[in-house]
Motif scaffolding. Structure first.
Motif, mmCIF file in Angstrom:
data_model
loop_
_atom_site.group_PDB
_atom_site.id
_atom_site.type_symbol
_atom_site.label_atom_id
_atom_site.label_comp_id
_atom_site.label_asym_id
_atom_site.label_seq_id
_atom_site.Cartn_x
_atom_site.Cartn_y
_atom_site.Cartn_z
ATOM 1 N N GLY B 242 0.970 -0.941 0.084
ATOM 2 C CA GLY B 242 -0.334 -0.562 0.123
ATOM 3 C C GLY B 242 0.816 0.849 -0.407
ATOM 4 O O GLY B 242 0.415 1.968 -0.944
ATOM 5 N N GLU B 243 2.038 0.891 0.854
ATOM 6 C CA GLU B 243 2.538 2.255 0.876
ATOM 7 C C GLU B 243 3.421 2.506 -0.152
ATOM 8 O O GLU B 243 2.764 3.921 -0.698
ATOM 9 C CB GLU B 243 3.623 2.168 2.432
ATOM 10 C CG GLU B 243 5.229 3.465 1.732
ATOM 11 C CD GLU B 243 6.002 3.379 0.949
ATOM 12 O OE1 GLU B 243 5.954 4.825 0.562
ATOM 13 O OE2 GLU B 243 6.672 2.327 0.709
ATOM 14 N N ALA B 244 4.210 1.598 -0.758
ATOM 15 C CA ALA B 244 4.564 2.100 -2.192
ATOM 16 C C ALA B 244 3.389 2.317 -3.830
ATOM 17 O O ALA B 244 3.807 3.014 -4.299
ATOM 18 C CB ALA B 244 5.308 0.771 -2.850
ATOM 19 N N THR B 245 2.314 2.115 -3.230
ATOM 20 C CA THR B 245 1.335 2.116 -4.124
ATOM 21 C C THR B 245 1.325 3.658 -4.370
ATOM 22 O O THR B 245 0.807 4.514 -5.256
ATOM 23 C CB THR B 245 0.536 1.495 -4.127
ATOM 24 O OG1 THR B 245 0.138 0.004 -4.015
ATOM 25 C CG2 THR B 245 -0.971 1.393 -5.445
ATOM 26 N N HIS B 246 0.410 4.258 -3.171
ATOM 27 C CA HIS B 246 0.737 6.019 -2.749
ATOM 28 C C HIS B 246 1.800 6.248 -3.303
ATOM 29 O O HIS B 246 1.697 7.462 -3.821
ATOM 30 C CB HIS B 246 0.636 5.687 -1.040
ATOM 31 C CG HIS B 246 -0.171 7.330 -0.786
ATOM 32 N ND1 HIS B 246 1.352 7.853 -0.813
ATOM 33 C CD2 HIS B 246 -0.995 7.700 -1.181
ATOM 34 C CE1 HIS B 246 0.291 8.852 -0.545
ATOM 35 N NE2 HIS B 246 -0.503 9.288 -0.693
ATOM 36 N N ARG B 247 3.132 6.061 -2.588
ATOM 37 C CA ARG B 247 4.362 6.557 -3.390
ATOM 38 C C ARG B 247 4.087 6.872 -4.768
ATOM 39 O O ARG B 247 4.571 8.568 -5.156
ATOM 40 C CB ARG B 247 5.695 6.604 -3.163
ATOM 41 C CG ARG B 247 6.567 6.926 -2.653
ATOM 42 C CD ARG B 247 7.612 6.642 -2.051
ATOM 43 N NE ARG B 247 8.072 4.713 -0.846
ATOM 44 C CZ ARG B 247 8.451 4.070 -1.795
ATOM 45 N NH1 ARG B 247 9.395 4.414 -2.639
ATOM 46 N NH2 ARG B 247 8.525 3.121 -1.212
ATOM 47 N N ALA B 248 4.423 6.116 -5.394
ATOM 48 C CA ALA B 248 4.584 6.007 -6.799
ATOM 49 C C ALA B 248 2.782 6.797 -7.735
ATOM 50 O O ALA B 248 3.316 7.263 -8.141
ATOM 51 C CB ALA B 248 4.069 4.428 -7.205
ATOM 52 N N SER B 249 2.301 6.942 -7.374
ATOM 53 C CA SER B 249 1.058 7.691 -7.266
ATOM 54 C C SER B 249 1.189 8.880 -6.901
ATOM 55 O O SER B 249 1.151 9.585 -7.558
ATOM 56 C CB SER B 249 -0.446 7.328 -6.733
ATOM 57 O OG SER B 249 -1.351 7.717 -7.110
ATOM 58 N N VAL B 250 1.734 9.674 -5.878
ATOM 59 C CA VAL B 250 1.943 10.427 -5.616
ATOM 60 C C VAL B 250 3.334 11.259 -6.390
ATOM 61 O O VAL B 250 3.268 12.708 -7.141
ATOM 62 C CB VAL B 250 2.578 10.904 -4.691
ATOM 63 C CG1 VAL B 250 2.901 12.723 -4.375
ATOM 64 C CG2 VAL B 250 1.339 11.253 -3.335
ATOM 65 N N LEU B 251 4.353 10.386 -7.071
ATOM 66 C CA LEU B 251 5.298 10.882 -7.249
ATOM 67 C C LEU B 251 5.481 10.914 -8.975
ATOM 68 O O LEU B 251 5.128 11.737 -9.505
ATOM 69 C CB LEU B 251 6.572 9.727 -7.676
ATOM 70 C CG LEU B 251 7.655 9.404 -6.570
ATOM 71 C CD1 LEU B 251 8.162 8.147 -6.566
ATOM 72 C CD2 LEU B 251 7.946 10.933 -5.818
ATOM 73 N N ALA B 252 4.188 10.361 -9.752
ATOM 74 C CA ALA B 252 3.557 10.343 -10.894
ATOM 75 C C ALA B 252 2.925 12.240 -10.956
ATOM 76 O O ALA B 252 2.927 11.961 -12.228
ATOM 77 C CB ALA B 252 1.979 9.109 -10.796
ATOM 78 N N GLN B 253 2.712 12.175 -10.104
ATOM 79 C CA GLN B 253 1.409 13.226 -9.708
ATOM 80 C C GLN B 253 2.726 14.144 -10.563
ATOM 81 O O GLN B 253 2.816 14.811 -10.961
ATOM 82 C CB GLN B 253 0.627 13.715 -8.323
ATOM 83 C CG GLN B 253 -0.587 13.235 -8.968
ATOM 84 C CD GLN B 253 -1.291 13.600 -7.085
ATOM 85 O OE1 GLN B 253 -0.784 12.912 -6.160
ATOM 86 N NE2 GLN B 253 -2.689 14.183 -7.355
#
Ligand SMILES: [Zn+2]
Ligand SMILES: [Zn+2]
Ligand SMILES: [Zn+2]
Ligand SMILES: [Zn+2]
Ligand SMILES: [Zn+2]
Ligand SMILES: [Zn+2]
Ligand SMILES: [Zn+2]
Ligand SMILES: [Zn+2]
Lengths: 489, 489, 489, 489
Positions: B242-253
């Motif tokens: 979950g953490e990594a998924t969130h992080r990647a989502s933010v980095l994509a933004q």
């Protein structure tokens, strides 16, 4: 009669591909990979063509008529699942008859409407349906179906629901959380109707505004002397649409989760409820309407003097100081908003809207848009707000699936009704009351410049609009009994 | 060569309708409303038929071969966008070659795979792609494409990304937030790759597990003597996916919102991130795999002794004390999970899985499922977890659209490649290592009883499976260069 | 020495009530319901008073000194848990020594600071603490404690953590997700430190910005020639503070939930993470600083030329086009933000800030506020953003409880240290570098007009500020070893 | 009369510290840092003591009575803001009079109750208040106040609200979203009452259950023959409490945000609404009651035969198959639940609960707990669910602040009423109908073993309970007019 639509790009929810369409009689006989060989020697009058054996292994077609769609989109005819032709309201009635309104729809590329038959509080459901059949029969230029407005849920009404589903092709029932004394159902009535729908598979359609609270605000505004049209909007705040949407969503859970469809969603608060329910996997759906995407409380409802009256509808136009419209466009992208309908309910300024001069609460509620939906939503494609596919999906395919019309309507596929629109992305349209075909002495969309134009419209294989001419006729349109929703998860 | 598939129900994402399909050569020539008139006098050997003029206005077809699909579903061939044929891993390599793996895929109704070419940390991207082309060329029974695994993002790799998009038909790049020292990219590298993808339109695929934290937990477990396979799962908790998924989502933004696709999503925590991003209208997508829908940490990874080794994959199977699997099924319903792929990466017990006896961290990671995906997900239809339409959409149509293969793949439509499966819902299939066609000495799915059966498989118009026989051949399958994603909002 | 503070309104987190306070030596002896009978005949020089038996049953007091607080607030002395006196940074050092900085704090009504001892990457923890003790010893005007900055977590550092908790009164450890190569800890290191804290009960303090991503953005900005101070802010977007905050929150869950305290929270995105964790009942806390409440990216960091340099701190000032500041004030109201600290880290323009002319990344990071915190936050009371009680709670009581100083500090109660401020709500204060007491050649708060004024300040019973005079001395302040957090749920 | 409570640990919301308390007459005169010097020579009968000058600078006290609290907690007397003494309900009345109920409260460490005066639909508000004053006057052992139940909001009732706030010390008004025909207000009425409260500063208290939907479910259950007590719970599902809570929260926003306090919150769904509103910084509050923390639908309401009747209350006990109780404890930790009250409304089995044999809807609603609240919530401290401080805060300090009783009640501070409980954590209490002091022939808490015991209770300086004896008297308790809420943000 065989018609070949050739050279166009067939657009559906999944993509856009060059495809020829062969219509035979009232239905689509085949989709064909172009080029489809046609024997030019056989071409007769009126663009008819007979295809000879091609020698290429391709199926050969002979068509009585060939429609050249080169450079154009070929899309399923629009399905507008929210219209109110001839709706009685506050001592007057919506100005479009089924005849004028359905013809205007056809002009705009809509080939099916689903109108609302009405039971008012104290009336008998079946009688309402009969009355609406009488209004529409023999009048329509395009096919039509009916939802049923339930103006009060009691034992008889609950039985009528089952009967309409089983025998009448009416599988969706609109309830109101607003308009006490006219259409209003209380939460107990709503729960009971939802329970019944959960059993039969019918869809509950909800007008979600907290009418009891709104009526307090309206009375207070009038008592203060705030009588201008803008107060129609200010007394129906977005929070009260959000509240009612949430409440209906919870009641549906308690009732066993019937399909639940929110009509004319206009506010971010309400959209948030839909998103949450849908993320949870529930069969909760919503439509919005062009007015909530393009018009605003300040600019339109708040126009000087009595000008705002032309924009009075419920829910009201929303403020442009909050991102309601942006959120709605996003909802269309994400499918949290599945459908665009019009809530077409036109009232002329003269003798109709004027009834509310000096008292906004007496202004007949409604805006006329049935002719312009396809054009208006196509602008979202032009401006990059939605994809070409979503345009077709929200205006034709999903409404058909949502309300049990698929695959007869909403898709160009073998066996489907040949309700087809050829849409020209390179032409333009200017909207004006001077030129529109609705029976309405003004237009909420006056002066809108549309990039794109409805070129040719077929209804069940018949060309009803082409070359800027109307070739349809009252009575061509037939009543379409509907099945249960085909859009469930 | 013309083939008519007749009598079946064509199933696509929008619905299921009786439709006949005419294949001409390698592509679909037409979809036809049944019944399609065929002249029986012209029928020759091997079921060929010549259709005469019908007199009904229907197009007439003559076909060299007629496949009777009566009572069966006709669906687009499956598209498995996550396979690892011959993948080197920890001193060994995945046991399926492109030859064995692609044949097994065909047996299971999958007609396209997209495999991962690999650049490891320190290697050159283009050389990796060349190497993978060499492995696959002339070996495949079905068509194939490549994603590129980026094992380290530097200036050269960024340039290679653009080049692969422009010239090689490779438009998707997998990054790893796990496996430090092997595939791991740090957040700065990820950001740079995402920025580049935002410019080119390429899709970033993400293996989202916080590998730095996981490696601490793994070392601590081994230090404690916790060496059994179940500790593979316990040291990779759902929260870290979950953490990594969130992080990647933010980095994509931050990077400008390139299309972002999460591979092998397994945990509710990660799904929540996807749902939120999608509700916000972002181009964030995810796939899950059959193992996360059916198998569990306790029952499979925690099997006695070393039995659990056969279920070691990353992310690991998740606990059945939390509703991960239910949530994933719900995600498939709501399209928060758009795709089912297999992450096919088979390792035999003998000489492969055994490498990790006494140290779970040395067990080669992977499960072999390429042959069973269509069958396993169809069980979701049988049990009511998803609709018939979603089965086709998640297994064929959406993966094709997601990765730029549409409309060539993923749909049965005029002009598309004739990759078609006739699926028999009334037959059954039993899965066993004794009968499967993957090069694998065990099966994670041993004993699974499937309601339904792959009946006939066409790849680009050629029958490769029918009557329980394999008619395909290595080298029939061709490399398919891909375009940009067609699933964007 | 006995002091009676009489006539004032005692303000604490629960409310404000007229209460007299009797100080005996260094601590509070009693709280008394007024009026407290004092024998006027016994009054001697310097306001001393001896209370005779009152005959009313009230306790009688004799005091050597009487402070008349009529019309004023009596509050616990401020506790500033985030200061950096003499902090080395980029080749220079923060301009306030412990002597100048602690005196300035006293001027501003702060009677305890908790400064950060520093271990840089590669250094030994205990040596860092020793060095900081050497800087502070004998210098401070008020009491002080230390947190420990961990510039790299390894086995030795983990052991040092336990030792500092057990023997040194240092119970909180700051980690950095930013500043690679200087202070940065990777996620594995963070996890290990958190695990250790979960065992010992220590608090993890987190600088939450994704430094790896930021460093990419910084390098890209400089490469583009974007060198002005505003680019310090633009390369550290709020999303990357939100991301890091989320990541640290998840890592803490995996580590066993040590108390987790986010320093200098500045962005709505980060606040959302805190709110969610706190609603879930976790021991997750955060502070904000006055600069994030009052100053903005556009107005201050984006000031013309190099003016913005004076506002360079990390995290940076946030944009005023989003409601960051409003959200922070709301967080203070709801206790999602528990503490206001200053992150006091002053650098002069001359020879310090100037180091970054032409390269924003070389501007020393920090703003000097230790003297103004109580005044600045009191403005929130004046403007109705927070209550009088929350002013005291966020500036004194909670920081004391959060960091194991309670009830010695942070409260006016029998037995507590007599750290007391008499605050005059009817006087005013103008902030200016010309008049402030910090060693700083400018002020980020130049020209701020404060409604309210620090009137009298007692530190452990001694008057250190009164009548606009400083009566304190270097060395009065003592090191205060701290216990574990008393703010846990 | 002076009383010194010495040797104890004073516990308040901020912490626990050794503090002596000097009571003079009815109020607290001083808090003193121990040890407080007392002259033993002056000690007379009944523990009186006269303190001589100590020579230490400490204030000297002479006390008529010394209470030794060594090893015990000294806490403010409990404030139970939700009781229904003598409430008429369904043809009977709650079995405790103000005399018996207030004495039982005192036995249990509660020194203030706020009971509900009642206006039923159609009655006059002021007459209801007068009637309740008549019931209570001269009867109570402890101090008491009144909320007003509004059983129907009309113009007269709205005026009465203002009058009660201005002149009667009644500043809180309970509305019902349930019980149509008895107490129910529709959304329009609720909106109007909220608007009025927003103007006057009064607090709206809400019974949040969707009674219209519930009544449908109740009628359906009875029609099915489902008449046992458990169906009381099954027909009032948690979702309908959540819905009503959400609705009231939205209506309050529309009404201008009066303080909004939800009574007897029992369901996770409702708690979620509170959490969201509070995170948004709104003045939304809630209480829960011991029964929702300890008892369950299955175990208690579902007890065999008619046993469940003793647990019938509204909202009903909730299922233990969902984490309602865990969530409520978490809410108490996080302050999303600010108060624990009892909703004390006892009905005997004999002749009262029995009225509903064969029809659960006729069982009088209510549970008797006024005597046990302090003990029951202290168990949460013992088991680690909440801190010692939160016990005091939720049972005494916050209810007093919430309802305008602070600092007179809810705190032990100079000037406050000397309502004080000495609580012995080392003694134990066994709850039984055989020994309790409520007028009730059974106990919902029969057999509960409490770690801890109310040792001594003072009400306005008088000892009412000590040494297991009741020293109070009817009429000692006085009516306490209340101010506006002091718990606003
Ligand atoms: Zn409506
Ligand atoms: Zn309508
Ligand atoms: Zn992977
Ligand atoms: Zn993989
Ligand atoms: Zn920092
Ligand atoms: Zn700092
Ligand atoms: Zn109630
Ligand atoms: Zn009650």
């Amino acid at each position: 009669m065989r018609t070949l639509i050739t050279g166009g790009t067939l657009v559906g929810p999944l993509g856009a591909t060059p495809t020829d369409v062969l219509v035979d009689g009232e239905t689509v006989a085949a989709l064909l990979a172009p080029p489809v060989p046609i024997d030019p020697s056989a071409r007769g009058a009126a663009g008819a063509a007979t295809a000879a054996a091609s020698g290429t292994g391709r199926p050969v077609v002979d068509a009585d008529r060939v429609i050249d769609a080169t450079g154009k989109y070929v899309i399923p005819g629009g399905v507008d699942v929210h219209t109110h032709m001839e709706l009685p309201f506050g001592g007057t009635a919506a100005s479009d008859t089924f005849a004028t309104g359905s013809a205007a729809a056809a002009w705009g590329g809509t080939t099916t409407i689903v109108d609302f038959a009405v039971q008012r509080t104290g009336e008998v459901v079946e009688e309402g349906l009969t009355a609406w059949h009488a209004k529409a029969a023999g009048q329509c230029a395009i096919d039509y179906g009916f939802h049923m407005i339930m103006g009060g849920v009691d034992e008889a009404a609950l039985k009528a629901m089952d009967s309409l589903v089983a025998h009448e092709g009416v599988t969706s029932f609109k309830l109101f959380m607003a308009y006490p004394g006219v259409f209003f159902s209380d939460d107990g009535q709503i729960l009971r109707a939802m329970q019944r729908a959960a059993e039969s598979g019918a869809t509950i359609m909800m007008h979600a505004e907290n009418g009891l609270a709104i009526d307090v605000l309206v009375a207070q505004a009038l008592a203060r002397g705030d009588t201008d049209p803008i107060h129609h909007g200010l007394t129906r705040p977005p929070a009260l649409e959000g509240e009612a949407t949430h409440r209906a969503s919870v009641l549906a859970q308690v009732a066993g989760n019937p399909p639940l469809y929110f009509v004319h969603l206009s506010a971010s608060e309400a959209l948030g409820v839909i998103s949450a329910a849908r993320t949870a996997g529930r069969n909760v759906f919503a439509e919005t309407c062009p007015q909530y995407l393009y018009l605003s409380l300040e600019e339109h409802l708040g126009a000087p003097g009595f000008e705002g009256a032309r924009y009075v509808a419920s829910p009201p136009l929303r403020t442009n100081t909050a991102p309601h419209a942006d959120d709605l466009w996003r909802g269309l992208r994400t499918d949290d908003l599945a459908v665009v309908s019009t809530d077409h309910c036109p009232f002329c300024l003269k003798e109709q809207k004027e009834l509310g001069r000096g008292d906004f609460s007496k202004i007949p509620n409604g805006i006329g848009t049935v002719e312009h939906r396809i054009d208006l939503i196509y602008q979202g494609v032009v401006t990059g707000k939605i994809s070409l596919q979503r345009w077709v999906e929200t205006c034709a395919t999903t409404p058909a699936r949502m309300f049990g019309l698929y695959p007869r309507k909403g898709v160009v596929a073998p066996g489907s009704d040949a309700d087809i629109v050829v849409y020209d992305p390179n032409a333009t349209t200017t909207i004006s009351a001077a030129t529109h075909h609705m029976n309405l002495d003004h237009s909420a969309w006056e002066g809108f410049e549309i990039a794109g134009k409805v070129d040719t419209v077929l209804s069940r294989g018949s060309v009803v609009v082409s070359d800027g001419q109307f070739h349809g006729r009252a009575g061509h349109g037939r009543y379409v009994p509907r099945g249960l929703s085909q859009y469930l998860r």
